[in-house]
Design an enzyme around this catalytic site. Structure first.
Site, PDB file in Angstrom:
ATOM      1  CD  GLU A 182       2.099  -3.274 -28.606  1.00  0.00           C
ATOM      2  OE1 GLU A 182       1.139  -2.814 -27.982  1.00  0.00           O
ATOM      3  OE2 GLU A 182       2.785  -4.226 -28.182  1.00  0.00           O
ATOM      4  CD  GLU A 225       2.052 -10.408 -27.829  1.00  0.00           C
ATOM      5  OE1 GLU A 225       0.956 -10.095 -28.347  1.00  0.00           O
ATOM      6  OE2 GLU A 225       2.626  -9.688 -26.994  1.00  0.00           O
ATOM      7  CE  LYS A 270       4.361  -6.637 -27.007  1.00  0.00           C
ATOM      8  NZ  LYS A 270       3.356  -7.049 -26.074  1.00  0.00           N
ATOM      9  CD1 TRP A 294      -0.903  -5.386  -5.550  1.00  0.00           C
ATOM     10  CD2 TRP A 294      -1.631  -4.112  -7.224  1.00  0.00           C
ATOM     11  NE1 TRP A 294      -0.849  -6.125  -6.704  1.00  0.00           N
ATOM     12  CE2 TRP A 294      -1.289  -5.375  -7.750  1.00  0.00           C
ATOM     13  CE3 TRP A 294      -2.123  -3.146  -8.102  1.00  0.00           C
ATOM     14  CZ2 TRP A 294      -1.408  -5.688  -9.092  1.00  0.00           C
ATOM     15  CZ3 TRP A 294      -2.238  -3.454  -9.437  1.00  0.00           C
ATOM     16  CH2 TRP A 294      -1.881  -4.717  -9.921  1.00  0.00           C
ATOM     17  NE  ARG A 329       6.680   2.377  -4.117  1.00  0.00           N
ATOM     18  CZ  ARG A 329       7.756   1.691  -4.417  1.00  0.00           C
ATOM     19  NH1 ARG A 329       7.700   0.393  -4.517  1.00  0.00           N
ATOM     20  NH2 ARG A 329       8.895   2.308  -4.624  1.00  0.00           N
ATOM     21  CB  CYS A 358      -0.876   0.054   1.239  1.00  0.00           C
ATOM     22  SG  CYS A 358      -1.875  -1.413   1.470  1.00  0.00           S
ATOM     23  CE  LYS A 398       0.226  -1.789 -19.187  1.00  0.00           C
ATOM     24  NZ  LYS A 398       1.130  -2.677 -19.927  1.00  0.00           N
ATOM     25  CG  HIS A 407      -3.109 -20.264 -49.435  1.00  0.00           C
ATOM     26  ND1 HIS A 407      -3.640 -20.964 -50.484  1.00  0.00           N
ATOM     27  CD2 HIS A 407      -2.785 -21.174 -48.488  1.00  0.00           C
ATOM     28  CE1 HIS A 407      -3.649 -22.269 -50.176  1.00  0.00           C
ATOM     29  NE2 HIS A 407      -3.124 -22.415 -48.974  1.00  0.00           N
ATOM     30  CG  ASN A 432       1.771  -0.315   4.059  1.00  0.00           C
ATOM     31  OD1 ASN A 432       1.384  -1.454   3.818  1.00  0.00           O
ATOM     32  ND2 ASN A 432       2.885   0.185   3.550  1.00  0.00           N
ATOM     33  N   GLY A 433       0.050  -2.443   6.601  1.00  0.00           N
ATOM     34  CA  GLY A 433       0.579  -3.480   7.492  1.00  0.00           C
ATOM     35  C   GLY A 433      -0.541  -4.338   8.065  1.00  0.00           C
TER      36      GLY A 433
END
Lengths: 398, 596
Positions: B476, B469, B473, B71, B27, B2, B591, B492, B97-98
């Site tokens: 991109e 893919e 890549k 997160w 994070r 966190c 993104k 073909h 956090n914890g």
């Protein structure tokens, strides 16, 4: 004050385990050696850390990232060719102003070890430790507090005080590194320190009472493991089935399963995502890495098993180190006894030793390895073989 | 993991807290919250990332406050469980956090004294505990509360009366930023760098009180501690990339860990939380966009192979116009962010038509995971580089696990076969590491291709989506025109484009398609076209036919796509690097695509 950790070297003598990783990333109790150094620094409130990286640097950078998790701010400096420790330090010269610490990344230390140099001093200083095997290191001769001489790996016994390679220095060392490199053609820090001492520089020898352990040979990993496991905390993140007997400190990582009928005598550390048993015996001091499978009726004692390893049923491992990614068949035997280990140009006698097996070795069923044998990474051994001589990298035993 | 921040000063706290919190967003971002204090404590929380919270955020007046971003790797995020928490009267707010280990006993005592709780969290207990000890001095109350709790924490606390923020740490990181007539607290330095480069690192067992003009650090017993101020001389970007030149390279190298994390706890016992996924199901539709669509195509092959269920892969934006699904269909929607609009619309359409739905996603609490019947989380961690790397390889691992689960449920795989697949899966992190450790040949190949204008990627069956893919890549990030084809299609049409200047990259692992792909390599070579083949190590036949060979460790054929995809990521990366392209932020791309 900043700190510089030297972590660019390959560590040839620790082969086979440095074939795929820098020496500092060899894990002891599932923690890379260099992590002990980072933690010791942070515990002394030294958080601004430069790591000199070279050989397989991505592994170090991926592991530590920006250092946030450790409460540190880590920056990386590349040493493209590993010419020596002084040359390594020199790579960070533009980032170092005033006083700073220099530490080798390949020795296990604790916060106490570096306390004497953890605050800014007027003189340069070097941490020195007592050693039972001084002839392996730079032996230090003191004259009162200052160091008079550092002798690398002396033939005769001069003193039992050795240099740990941990220094507090200041940025005026950089012209000296240049001078030593140009005139003496030397690029190691010990030579630079000796040069500076001869030049009249005061370098204090600060004794440390803290832990300082070095791994010289691959089987030293077993001693380091045993030493590091002394502080094992009991933690149980995984799942333990019924009828498992656990005694002493055992730490079990997330997602691991210990199946019925298993007997574990701590200190033992088991990493994340392991599958142990049913009916397996693990005796202290032993470390299993992450994602390790140990099949039924296998016994492991005083050994280090790295990550992503599969060990077949009915096997015996004692005083053995197994590298990452090894796939071992059933009825494997690597028992320990007193043995003579044959290296390139020396023979060393070790009291208890099983075998030393590099990364990604694939072993068939019913294979037995004699004590003191070293097997190189990526080697394949067919079933029903007895291995009684060292094997190089990528060899096929059919 | 966190992130928490706190601010006290003379300016409006709202925007400062938001900006600082955003620097911690890399994070984690599955829920976020903010508390700004004027005369009252005004709290606002929401599920999703910080931008999402900001959307509905009213103008909060006040010159001090705290904020939190989270997160979660386990458990569902919800507004109810988001921080900050307030006490019964709403006078004190706290973010944490914890873990508080002994919260249950403390909570029991507090409940018996009449405190009312709104969540199941350990954190809420702490704020009520502070309330119960409060007598007009927040610092004293926090100190007394910390004496009673066990666990790890970094906390920030604010109350309605005192113009200060109290922070404390034990085993979770915390720094104090020292500013001009303002002071800050944060989990990490990047949050502060916009405002100050003077920081104090708090240590375990220390408590800090910040006011606009003062910073006071003590231990938990109240004994003052003299702290050293550090000056930060690095940039935010440096901090986050951890030594790597680009996020993409960092994320490529994080794959062994990401794959391990995705497997942990799920194997060896196949605990996917997807029981009865295939009950009354007669077919599967896999739906996604971009790179995730290539994972969907792999998923189709894997499910057909392991579970013998007829499957189809769909591009989300196309699926919506001709959805051939019914209540007997399992719809698997794959999206890294879980916010891709086309994928969300496809999910809704599938639900409307009565499908059972499964989301494969990397962000807990995203819209996709909230709306689907079942969820499978890839645990790749935050991905910053626009070109997907670790999120794709973990999507492939997800496909393998889901296909294995379906096969097992449907009786197509016996326990021994499942065990065999799991043993193979366990080796994946190591095999990916080995591809990364041996990237020298890829670098050389990259230099070779970087001068090409057009590149063709070919493969058959399981290698076909990977060819697509690989081409995506390269397009991109290096802006080289690249096409992926099923190798059988060359004659073909596409072969008309083959010349000495158009390198062909062929996936040639030893599976059922091997001989055929060797034929394609030969037919390409015959036209003088340079061929780069990717195959298993030790395959000496390939050396004979191809101009260059890239090797991956020998694995079960179902696993080869994962290793080849890592090779293609490295290839695209090094080509883009040698061409000097802006790798992490390619032109015209974002993104996560949350528009149609």
């Amino acid at each position: 004050m900043k700190a510089v950790i030297l972590a660019a070297g390959e560590g040839l003598r620790l082969r086979p385990f440095t074939a795929n990783r820098p020496k500092v990333m060899i894990k002891i109790a599932n923690k890379p050696i260099i992590e002990y150094v980072v933690q010791a620094l942070v515990a002394n409130n030294i958080r601004d850390i430069e790591i000199i990286v070279g050989y397989r640097k991505e592994q170090i950078m991926t592991y530590f990232g920006d250092g946030f998790k450790w409460g540190a701010k880590i920056n990386y400096v590349s040493q493209e060719k590993q010419l020596g420790t002084a040359h390594a330090l020199y790579q960070a010269r533009t980032r170092l102003k005033g006083r700073f610490l220099v530490l080798p990344g390949d020795n296990i230390i604790e916060p106490e070890t570096i306390k004497p140099v953890a605050t800014e001093m007027d003189d340069w200083a070097s941490i020195i430790a007592r050693s039972t095997t001084p002839s392996k290191y730079g032996v230090v001769c003191l004259e009162g507090k200052p160091i008079k001489r550092i002798v690398e790996k002396p033939d005769q016994e001069i003193s039992n005080l050795v240099s740990t390679g941990i220094y507090q220095l200041s940025d005026d060392i950089f012209p000296q590194i240049e001078a030593v490199s140009t005139h003496l053609k030397r690029n190691d820090l010990t030579s630079v320190m000796q040069y500076c001492i001869d030049d009249g520089k005061r370098v204090l020898g600060e004794m440390t009472e803290g832990r300082w352990i070095d791994a010289v040979f691959p089987w030293d990993i077993l001693n380091l493991n045993s030493e590091a496991l002394k502080g094992t905390d009991v933690s149980r993140a995984g799942k333990i089935e019924s009828n498992v007997y656990i005694n002493g400190p055992v730490s079990l990582g997330e997602g691991s399963v210990i199946r019925s009928g298993t007997y574990i005598q701590g200190p033992v550390v088991v990493g994340k995502g392991c599958d142990i048993g049913p009916n397996v015996v693990i005796m202290a001091p032993t470390t299993l890495g992450n994602n390790v499978t140990v099949n039924p009726f296998t016994e492991i004692r005083s050994s280090v098993v790295m990550s992503d390893v599969n060990i077949g049923a009915h096997s015996v491992l004692s005083h053995t180190v197994l590298g990452d990614g090894c796939q071992i068949g059933s009825h494997f035997s690597s028992a320990s006894e007193k043995a003579r280990i044959i290296l390139e140009n020396e023979i060393i006698e070790v009291d208890h030793i099983g075998s030393i097996i590099g990364d990604d070795v694939k072993v068939g069923n019913m294979v037995s390895v004699c004590s003191g044998i070293i097997i190189g990474p990526n080697t394949r051994i067919a079933s029903h073989k007895q291995i009684s001589a060292n094997l190089p990298d990528k060899c096929n035993v059919v | 993991m966190c992130g928490i921040v706190g601010y006290v000063g003379n300016e409006q706290a709202r925007d400062i807290l938001l900006a600082a919190l955003k620097r911690l967003e890399y994070r984690g971002y599955d829920s976020a919250g903010i508390a700004v204090v004027d005369k009252t404590v005004q709290v606002h929380k929401s599920v999703g990332n910080i931008a999402n919270m900001e959307k509905g955020l009213p103008e909060l007046k006040g010159t001090r406050g705290i904020a939190h971003t989270r997160w979660a790797t386990h458990g569902a995020p919800s507004t109810k469980n988001a921080h900050p928490f307030v006490d019964c009267k709403g006078h004190i707010a706290l973010a944490h956090n914890g873990i508080i280990e002994n919260y249950e006993e403390i909570k029991r005592e507090l409940v018996s004294k009449g405190h009312t709780f709104t969540s199941e969290t350990d954190t809420e207990t702490l704020v009520h505990l502070i309330e119960s000890l409060y007598d007009g001095n927040l610092e004293k109350a926090v100190r007394a509360a910390l004496k009673k709790v066990r666990g790890s924490f970094a906390i920030v606390v604010v109350d309605k009366d005192e113009n200060k923020i109290v922070g404390a740490r034990k085993e979770s990181p915390m720094v104090v930023g020292v500013g001009q007539k303002a002071n800050y607290i944060a989990s990490d330095v990047p949050a502060l760098l916009k405002y100050t480069n003077r920081v104090i690192y708090l240590d375990d067992g220390e408590l800090v009180v910040i006011e606009p003009n003062s910073v006071k650090v003590t231990n938990f017993d109240g004994k003052p501690i003299k702290k050293e101020e550090h000056r930060i001389e690095w940039t935010i970007e440096d901090a986050e990339k951890g030594g790597y030149a680009h996020f993409m390279l960092k994320e490529i190298h994080e794959q062994p860990k990401a794959i391990l994390d995705t497997l942990i706890g799920r194997i060896p016992d196949m605990n996917l939380g997807l029981e009865n996924l295939s009950r009354d199901i007669s077919k599967v539709a896999l739906i996604a966009c971009g790179t995730a669509y290539h994972a969907a195509m792999e998923g189709k092959y894997m499910i057909e192979r392991l579970a013998n269920l007829p499957s189809s892969a769909h591009i989300a934006s196309e699926f919506r116009f001709s959805p051939s699904v019914d209540p007997g269909t399992l719809a698997i929607v794959i999206s890294q962010s879980g916010e891709t609009l086309d994928s969300l619309m496809a999910l809704r359409e599938a639900k409307r038509l009565g499908c059972r739905t499964l989301a494969v996603c990397n962000v807990t609490g995203s819209t996709l995971t909230r709306e689907a019947d079942f969820t499978f989380m890839t645990r790749a961690g935050p991905e910053i580089g626009v070109a997907a790397s670790k999120t794709f390889s973990t999507q492939l691992v997800a496909m393998l696990l889901i296909a294995t689960q379906l096969g097992r449920e449907r009786g197509m795989l016996d326990p021994e076969e499942v065990r065999h697949l799991i043993t193979e899966m366990r080796q994946l992190p190591r095999q990916v590491q080995s591809v990364l450790d041996n990237s020298g040949a890829v670098k050389l190949t990259a230099e070779w291709i970087s001068s090409a204008r057009d590149v063709f990627f070919i493969g058959r069956n399981l290698s076909y989506p990977i060819a697509l893919e690989g081409a995506l890549k390269l397009k991109e990030i290096s802006y080289i025109h690249a096409e992926g084809y099923p190798a059988g299609e060359l004659k073909h049409g596409p072969i008309a484009l083959f010349t000495k200047e158009t390198p062909v990259i062929a996936c040639a692992v030893r599976d059922a398609t091997y001989d055929k792909i060797l034929g394609n390599i030969r037919e390409s070579s015959a036209r003088g076209t340079p061929v780069i083949a990717i195959g298993f190590e030790g395959d000496s036949d390939l050396q004979r036919y191809a101009d260059l060979v890239l090797q991956i460790p020998k694995v079960h054929e179902l696993f080869a796509p994962i290793l080849i995809s890592v090779v293609f990521q490295l290839l695209a990366y090094y080509v883009a690097l040698s061409k000097g392209c802006p790798i992490d932020m390619p032109r015209n791309l974002a993104k996560s695509v949350t528009v149609e």
